[in-house]
Design a protein around this motif. Structure first.
Motif, PDB file in Angstrom:
ATOM      1  N   ARG A 166       0.835  -1.198   0.000  1.00 45.50           N
ATOM      2  CA  ARG A 166       0.000   0.000   0.000  1.00 45.50           C
ATOM      3  C   ARG A 166       0.874   1.253   0.000  1.00 45.50           C
ATOM      4  NH1 ARG A 166      -1.505   4.087   2.592  1.00 45.50           N
ATOM      5  NH2 ARG A 166      -0.241   3.624   4.421  1.00 45.50           N
ATOM      6  N   ARG A 167       1.982   1.205   0.725  1.00 46.52           N
ATOM      7  CA  ARG A 167       2.843   2.378   0.857  1.00 46.52           C
ATOM      8  C   ARG A 167       3.694   2.646  -0.383  1.00 46.52           C
ATOM      9  NH1 ARG A 167       5.285   2.730   7.006  1.00 46.52           N
ATOM     10  NH2 ARG A 167       3.393   2.128   8.129  1.00 46.52           N
ATOM     11  N   VAL A 168       4.022   1.604  -1.128  1.00 38.46           N
ATOM     12  CA  VAL A 168       4.861   1.756  -2.314  1.00 38.46           C
ATOM     13  C   VAL A 168       3.981   1.616  -3.550  1.00 38.46           C
ATOM     14  CG1 VAL A 168       6.833   0.869  -3.609  1.00 38.46           C
ATOM     15  CG2 VAL A 168       6.857   0.821  -1.106  1.00 38.46           C
ATOM     16  N   GLY A 169       3.711   2.717  -4.207  1.00 40.09           N
ATOM     17  CA  GLY A 169       2.864   2.707  -5.397  1.00 40.09           C
ATOM     18  C   GLY A 169       3.694   2.534  -6.640  1.00 40.09           C
ATOM     19  N   LEU A 170       3.655   1.357  -7.229  1.00 39.07           N
ATOM     20  CA  LEU A 170       4.477   1.041  -8.393  1.00 39.07           C
ATOM     21  C   LEU A 170       3.643   1.177  -9.666  1.00 39.07           C
ATOM     22  CD1 LEU A 170       7.106   0.014  -9.608  1.00 39.07           C
ATOM     23  CD2 LEU A 170       6.391  -2.320  -9.061  1.00 39.07           C
ATOM     24  N   VAL A 171       4.078   2.057 -10.565  1.00 40.93           N
ATOM     25  CA  VAL A 171       3.409   2.269 -11.845  1.00 40.93           C
ATOM     26  C   VAL A 171       4.270   1.613 -12.933  1.00 40.93           C
ATOM     27  CG1 VAL A 171       2.493   3.944 -13.487  1.00 40.93           C
ATOM     28  CG2 VAL A 171       2.436   4.443 -11.040  1.00 40.93           C
ATOM     29  N   PHE A 172       3.734   0.579 -13.567  1.00 39.80           N
ATOM     30  CA  PHE A 172       4.496  -0.178 -14.554  1.00 39.80           C
ATOM     31  C   PHE A 172       4.694   0.618 -15.842  1.00 39.80           C
ATOM     32  CE2 PHE A 172       2.150  -3.641 -12.226  1.00 39.80           C
ATOM     33  CZ  PHE A 172       3.242  -4.059 -11.481  1.00 39.80           C
ATOM     34  N   GLN A 173       5.699   0.182 -16.609  1.00 36.59           N
ATOM     35  CA  GLN A 173       5.980   0.837 -17.885  1.00 36.59           C
ATOM     36  C   GLN A 173       4.808   0.702 -18.850  1.00 36.59           C
ATOM     37  OE1 GLN A 173       9.734  -0.276 -19.555  1.00 36.59           O
ATOM     38  NE2 GLN A 173       9.338   0.684 -21.513  1.00 36.59           N
ATOM     39  N   ASP A 174       4.160  -0.452 -18.875  1.00 37.16           N
ATOM     40  CA  ASP A 174       3.004  -0.688 -19.739  1.00 37.16           C
ATOM     41  C   ASP A 174       1.735  -0.606 -18.892  1.00 37.16           C
ATOM     42  OD1 ASP A 174       1.027  -1.514 -21.465  1.00 37.16           O
ATOM     43  OD2 ASP A 174       2.118  -3.275 -22.190  1.00 37.16           O
ATOM     44  N   HIS A 205     -11.203  11.354  -6.301  1.00 42.50           N
ATOM     45  CA  HIS A 205     -10.091  12.233  -5.953  1.00 42.50           C
ATOM     46  C   HIS A 205      -8.819  11.812  -6.700  1.00 42.50           C
ATOM     47  CE1 HIS A 205      -7.554  14.914  -3.693  1.00 42.50           C
ATOM     48  NE2 HIS A 205      -6.856  13.922  -3.171  1.00 42.50           N
ATOM     49  N   ALA A 206      -8.567  10.507  -6.771  1.00 46.90           N
ATOM     50  CA  ALA A 206      -7.372  10.018  -7.474  1.00 46.90           C
ATOM     51  C   ALA A 206      -7.442  10.359  -8.958  1.00 46.90           C
ATOM     52  CB  ALA A 206      -7.226   8.510  -7.274  1.00 46.90           C
ATOM     53  N   LEU A 207      -8.598  10.173  -9.570  1.00 49.37           N
ATOM     54  CA  LEU A 207      -8.749  10.493 -10.988  1.00 49.37           C
ATOM     55  C   LEU A 207      -8.650  11.995 -11.240  1.00 49.37           C
ATOM     56  CD1 LEU A 207     -11.537   7.958 -11.969  1.00 49.37           C
ATOM     57  CD2 LEU A 207      -9.209   8.031 -12.897  1.00 49.37           C
ATOM     58  N   ASP A 208      -9.172  12.773 -10.333  1.00 46.57           N
ATOM     59  CA  ASP A 208      -9.090  14.226 -10.475  1.00 46.57           C
ATOM     60  C   ASP A 208      -7.634  14.695 -10.411  1.00 46.57           C
ATOM     61  OD1 ASP A 208     -10.400  16.830 -10.664  1.00 46.57           O
ATOM     62  OD2 ASP A 208      -9.706  17.145  -8.616  1.00 46.57           O
ATOM     63  N   ARG A 209      -6.813  14.056  -9.600  1.00 52.17           N
ATOM     64  CA  ARG A 209      -5.404  14.441  -9.466  1.00 52.17           C
ATOM     65  C   ARG A 209      -4.631  14.237 -10.760  1.00 52.17           C
ATOM     66  NH1 ARG A 209      -3.018  11.776  -4.055  1.00 52.17           N
ATOM     67  NH2 ARG A 209      -1.350  13.310  -4.351  1.00 52.17           N
ATOM     68  N   VAL A 210      -5.085  13.312 -11.589  1.00 53.77           N
ATOM     69  CA  VAL A 210      -4.387  13.071 -12.868  1.00 53.77           C
ATOM     70  C   VAL A 210      -5.194  13.579 -14.059  1.00 53.77           C
ATOM     71  CG1 VAL A 210      -3.158  11.089 -11.930  1.00 53.77           C
ATOM     72  CG2 VAL A 210      -5.315  10.720 -13.133  1.00 53.77           C
ATOM     73  N   GLY A 211      -6.240  14.358 -13.786  1.00 52.20           N
ATOM     74  CA  GLY A 211      -7.018  14.958 -14.860  1.00 52.20           C
ATOM     75  C   GLY A 211      -7.833  13.973 -15.676  1.00 52.20           C
ATOM     76  N   MET A 212      -8.301  12.878 -15.048  1.00 50.29           N
ATOM     77  CA  MET A 212      -9.017  11.840 -15.786  1.00 50.29           C
ATOM     78  C   MET A 212     -10.392  11.543 -15.193  1.00 50.29           C
ATOM     79  SD  MET A 212      -7.111  11.056 -18.327  1.00 50.29           S
ATOM     80  CE  MET A 212      -7.789   9.514 -18.907  1.00 50.29           C
ATOM     81  N   LEU A 213     -10.930  12.455 -14.421  1.00 47.72           N
ATOM     82  CA  LEU A 213     -12.234  12.216 -13.805  1.00 47.72           C
ATOM     83  C   LEU A 213     -13.336  12.078 -14.849  1.00 47.72           C
ATOM     84  CD1 LEU A 213     -13.848  11.907 -11.193  1.00 47.72           C
ATOM     85  CD2 LEU A 213     -13.985  14.410 -11.052  1.00 47.72           C
ATOM     86  N   ASP A 214     -13.176  12.732 -15.991  1.00 45.35           N
ATOM     87  CA  ASP A 214     -14.237  12.714 -17.005  1.00 45.35           C
ATOM     88  C   ASP A 214     -14.350  11.372 -17.726  1.00 45.35           C
ATOM     89  OD1 ASP A 214     -11.734  13.220 -18.134  1.00 45.35           O
ATOM     90  OD2 ASP A 214     -12.597  14.193 -19.890  1.00 45.35           O
ATOM     91  N   VAL A 215     -13.394  10.463 -17.520  1.00 40.67           N
ATOM     92  CA  VAL A 215     -13.472   9.149 -18.188  1.00 40.67           C
ATOM     93  C   VAL A 215     -13.791   8.041 -17.194  1.00 40.67           C
ATOM     94  CG1 VAL A 215     -11.848   9.910 -19.961  1.00 40.67           C
ATOM     95  CG2 VAL A 215     -10.990   8.615 -17.990  1.00 40.67           C
ATOM     96  N   ALA A 246      -3.404   4.572 -14.840  1.00 44.15           N
ATOM     97  CA  ALA A 246      -2.557   3.674 -14.060  1.00 44.15           C
ATOM     98  C   ALA A 246      -1.961   4.401 -12.858  1.00 44.15           C
ATOM     99  CB  ALA A 246      -1.458   3.096 -14.940  1.00 44.15           C
ATOM    100  N   VAL A 247      -1.556   5.654 -13.050  1.00 41.76           N
ATOM    101  CA  VAL A 247      -1.065   6.451 -11.923  1.00 41.76           C
ATOM    102  C   VAL A 247      -2.176   6.636 -10.889  1.00 41.76           C
ATOM    103  CG1 VAL A 247      -0.188   8.717 -11.223  1.00 41.76           C
ATOM    104  CG2 VAL A 247       0.697   7.622 -13.298  1.00 41.76           C
ATOM    105  N   ALA A 248      -3.396   6.878 -11.354  1.00 38.19           N
ATOM    106  CA  ALA A 248      -4.525   7.060 -10.431  1.00 38.19           C
ATOM    107  C   ALA A 248      -4.801   5.804  -9.613  1.00 38.19           C
ATOM    108  CB  ALA A 248      -5.777   7.474 -11.210  1.00 38.19           C
ATOM    109  N   THR A 249      -4.654   4.618 -10.221  1.00 40.66           N
ATOM    110  CA  THR A 249      -4.898   3.382  -9.458  1.00 40.66           C
ATOM    111  C   THR A 249      -3.951   3.283  -8.276  1.00 40.66           C
ATOM    112  OG1 THR A 249      -3.363   1.984 -10.753  1.00 40.66           O
ATOM    113  CG2 THR A 249      -5.632   2.166 -11.553  1.00 40.66           C
TER     114      THR A 249
END
Length: 263
Positions: A98-106, A140-150, A167-170
């Motif tokens: 939970r503490r380490v948020g890993l965003v994969f290349q793909d 809130h997570a989607l809003d932080r990355v500008g993707m709330l509209d999807v 993926a960053v929002a997840t």
């Protein structure tokens, strides 16, 4: 005869609050794969809360092996890793992840649900969040990355750049201590690359970015580490690291043609 008055107790010395532990502390980390290949030879690094650090290095340097130790995918053969003071061990791995948020290349490696909403909700729901609290966390997570509209669209209907932001929002939905990004600028067109950079700069979070994109490292990270041959070969301000042509050449790193870091 009256007894003499008791002396007044001397005031206790004021104690300054103990400093919070760093977001990441790696000590003497060594690791060999089961086939005997030694990937890490004794890595030491500390990343303070709120720092933005680029992890640079040639292919085969051990970057992926190091990252897989940060959330317990691999267990240290020697040495230790701790996240915000919590050691990475089999009994702590759930909280560590939970503490380490890993965003994969793909991004397709971590988007697998029918809708964006479902993907972003997956992690917090597995941690027990429900109802309005879960809905708020997702939005809130989607809003932080500008993707709330999807939020109600299928991830596979989005562009590659949009999927990377989802993926960053997840990961942000888990409220991590540190965000670890693996080659975040790869396969992005120039507009999407700049757009993601603006989003990442606006996040109030510790960031570790694994990248071969040296200009992106300069743009987003004030500090850079070079991992080479399984050890930290350099650690300093990104501008100084990139300005050292001999250092870059020694570790098979190369700036794009025509790019010169500002002095």
């Amino acid at each position: 005869m009256n007894a003499p008055p008791s002396p007044s107790p001397s005031p206790s010395p004021s104690r300054s609050p103990s400093p919070s532990p760093p977001s990441l502390a790696v000590r003497s980390l060594a690791y060999a794969y089961p086939d005997g290949t030694q990937a890490l030879y004794g890595v030491d690094l500390t990343i303070a809360r709120g720092e933005r650090v680029a992890l640079l290095g040639p292919n085969g340097a051990g970057k992926t092996t190091l990252v897989m130790h940060l959330n317990g995918i691999l267990t240290a053969g020697h040495g230790s890793v701790s996240v915000a003071g919590l050691p990475v061990r089999p009994d702590t791995v759930k909280e560590i992840r939970r503490r380490v948020g890993l965003v994969f290349q793909d991004p397709d490696d971590q988007l697998f649900m029918p809708t964006v909403r479902d993907d972003v909700a997956f992690g917090p729901a597995n941690m027990g969040l429900r109802g309005e609290a879960l809905d708020h966390r997702v939005k809130h997570a989607l809003d932080r990355v500008g993707m709330l509209d999807v939020i109600d669209r299928a991830p596979h209907h989005l562009s590659f750049g949009q999927r990377r932001r989802v993926a960053v929002a997840t990961v942000l939905a888990m409220e991590p201590e540190i965000l670890v990004l693996d080659e975040p600028s790869s396969n992005l067109d120039p507009f999407s690359r700049r757009e993601l950079g603006e989003i990442l700069r606006g996040l109030d979070i510790t960031l570790l970015m694994v990248t071969h994109d040296l200009p992106y490292a300069l743009e987003l990270c004030e500090r850079s580490l070079i991992l080479s041959g399984g050890v930290i070969a350099a650690d300093g301000p990104t501008r100084g690291v990139l300005a050292d042509a001999e250092l870059l050449a020694a570790h098979r790193l190369e700036l794009p043609y025509g790019f010169a870091p500002p002095t």
